[in-house]
Write a protein that holds these residues in place. Sequence first.
Motif, mmCIF file in Angstrom:
data_model
loop_
_atom_site.group_PDB
_atom_site.id
_atom_site.type_symbol
_atom_site.label_atom_id
_atom_site.label_comp_id
_atom_site.label_asym_id
_atom_site.label_seq_id
_atom_site.Cartn_x
_atom_site.Cartn_y
_atom_site.Cartn_z
ATOM 1 N N GLY A 73 1.006 -1.207 0.018
ATOM 2 C CA GLY A 73 0.048 -0.125 0.022
ATOM 3 C C GLY A 73 0.912 1.010 0.048
ATOM 4 O O GLY A 73 1.943 1.323 0.903
ATOM 5 N N GLY A 74 0.572 2.346 -0.831
ATOM 6 C CA GLY A 74 1.350 3.247 -0.993
ATOM 7 C C GLY A 74 0.692 4.622 -0.588
ATOM 8 O O GLY A 74 1.061 5.806 -1.194
ATOM 9 N N GLY A 75 -0.278 4.721 0.108
ATOM 10 C CA GLY A 75 -0.795 5.820 0.662
ATOM 11 C C GLY A 75 0.048 6.500 1.821
ATOM 12 O O GLY A 75 1.101 6.205 2.003
ATOM 13 N N PRO A 129 -5.268 5.139 -4.834
ATOM 14 C CA PRO A 129 -5.672 5.466 -3.295
ATOM 15 C C PRO A 129 -7.134 6.107 -3.114
ATOM 16 O O PRO A 129 -7.824 6.342 -4.029
ATOM 17 C CB PRO A 129 -4.805 6.819 -3.138
ATOM 18 C CG PRO A 129 -4.613 7.427 -4.675
ATOM 19 C CD PRO A 129 -4.476 6.334 -5.345
ATOM 20 N N ARG A 130 -7.486 5.936 -1.932
ATOM 21 C CA ARG A 130 -9.064 6.151 -1.293
ATOM 22 C C ARG A 130 -9.430 7.518 -1.925
ATOM 23 O O ARG A 130 -10.633 7.885 -2.688
ATOM 24 C CB ARG A 130 -9.280 6.023 -0.028
ATOM 25 C CG ARG A 130 -10.624 6.315 0.264
ATOM 26 C CD ARG A 130 -10.701 6.272 2.062
ATOM 27 N NE ARG A 130 -11.998 6.359 2.454
ATOM 28 C CZ ARG A 130 -12.370 6.810 3.557
ATOM 29 N NH1 ARG A 130 -11.217 6.988 4.480
ATOM 30 N NH2 ARG A 130 -13.718 6.939 4.187
ATOM 31 N N ASN A 131 -8.579 8.599 -1.950
ATOM 32 C CA ASN A 131 -8.929 10.066 -2.054
ATOM 33 C C ASN A 131 -8.338 10.378 -3.649
ATOM 34 O O ASN A 131 -8.317 11.427 -3.906
ATOM 35 C CB ASN A 131 -8.213 10.942 -0.786
ATOM 36 C CG ASN A 131 -6.665 10.936 -0.886
ATOM 37 O OD1 ASN A 131 -6.052 10.128 -1.839
ATOM 38 N ND2 ASN A 131 -6.088 11.616 -0.196
ATOM 39 N N ALA A 132 -8.484 9.373 -4.122
ATOM 40 C CA ALA A 132 -8.018 9.506 -5.789
ATOM 41 C C ALA A 132 -9.082 10.646 -6.305
ATOM 42 O O ALA A 132 -8.810 11.558 -7.273
ATOM 43 C CB ALA A 132 -8.050 8.552 -6.600
ATOM 44 N N PRO A 133 -10.562 10.603 -6.352
ATOM 45 C CA PRO A 133 -11.417 11.674 -6.837
ATOM 46 C C PRO A 133 -11.300 13.130 -6.520
ATOM 47 O O PRO A 133 -11.411 13.949 -6.951
ATOM 48 C CB PRO A 133 -12.595 10.938 -6.488
ATOM 49 C CG PRO A 133 -12.612 9.475 -5.964
ATOM 50 C CD PRO A 133 -11.160 9.575 -5.428
ATOM 51 N N ALA A 134 -10.620 13.211 -5.152
ATOM 52 C CA ALA A 134 -10.467 14.653 -4.569
ATOM 53 C C ALA A 134 -9.427 15.295 -5.276
ATOM 54 O O ALA A 134 -8.449 14.911 -5.631
ATOM 55 C CB ALA A 134 -10.324 14.283 -3.001
ATOM 56 N N THR A 135 -9.654 16.531 -5.293
ATOM 57 C CA THR A 135 -8.767 17.712 -5.890
ATOM 58 C C THR A 135 -7.937 18.263 -4.943
ATOM 59 O O THR A 135 -6.864 18.649 -5.013
ATOM 60 C CB THR A 135 -9.284 18.744 -6.657
ATOM 61 O OG1 THR A 135 -10.226 19.519 -5.571
ATOM 62 C CG2 THR A 135 -10.448 18.300 -7.813
#
Length: 335
Positions: A24-26, A51-57
């Motif tokens: 895991g590379g977060g 990553p989980r937050n990929a959709p976030a800018t």
Amino acid sequence: MSAQTSQYESDPLPTEIVDVVVVGGGAAGLNGALMLARSRRSVVVIDSGDPRNAPATAMHGSIVLDGAPPTEILRRGREQVREYGGQVVFGEVAAAEPAAPTADGDLRFSVTLADGRTLTARRVLVATGLRDVLPEVPGLAEHWGHSVVHCPYCHGWEVRDEPIGIIATGPASIHHAWLFRQLTDDLVYFTRGTDLNPETRARFAARNIRIIETDVREIVNDDGGALAGVRLTDDTFVERRVLAVATRMQARTEGLDGLKLPMEDLPDNMGRRLASDIAGTTGIPGVWVAGNATDLAAQVGASAAAGALAGSHMNAMLATADTDAALAVAQRTTG
């Protein structure tokens, strides 16, 4: 290797045994790797690039880094791990399991990637994160991470004063309502068949939170594709610009069955996590876990801190194992 990882530079997979493989590379995985690499441990991070937050800018709620793009934080994290000799390999873990220990009893683990490459490590840090499971409402998923949000601390300031709707999924959604009411005076609670007791209804009324019990049929977009509101099963349209949903959070465990890590269900069907104890230790000797895979509510800062704690603990345990091995050699030599 997933298609998303092709944009990143991947280090070669080492052929020699390494001290630690981080799955895991977060934030948790990279910070754990950083602590280990700074202690001169050989460490390899296996990063799926998802990553989980990929959709976030932007990432919020972490001092100094508030507002930074998640992609930039991860890029810089990989760079810093590499500065201390750590390696980052992009790929997906297909299998991980204990291997035969050494003659002096030190542990070994075998990790196989989806492309067939293998790696052997003395210890494993699982930092795979979690997957947010959204309710099956047509049109909801396409706005995830933008107009459909889950965390008032991650996204709340950005959606303040907007007409917000709570898409209820269970008891956790009631708590969501109190938090998002702090951010807007225009809040609607869509029950979707979930229960509200009389006390909660009275509290909602006191805070001017509107309750809609007719079920939700679909999410509606405007002509430009932005979220416009909610269509109910009776064909009523309720204008909303933002929807908040308490997702079911599921630790990512793909490829890790061979480690036989213990898992725990959270109450009220909120999710399922990898069980852990102090510093991320698990019930499996030689395996640690950090970040959202075990702490489903942790934000980026907390996940990074957990990774650092796990990494330092792993280094301490490896130092003990190294000393035990050296002492055994010395005693055989003098004996």
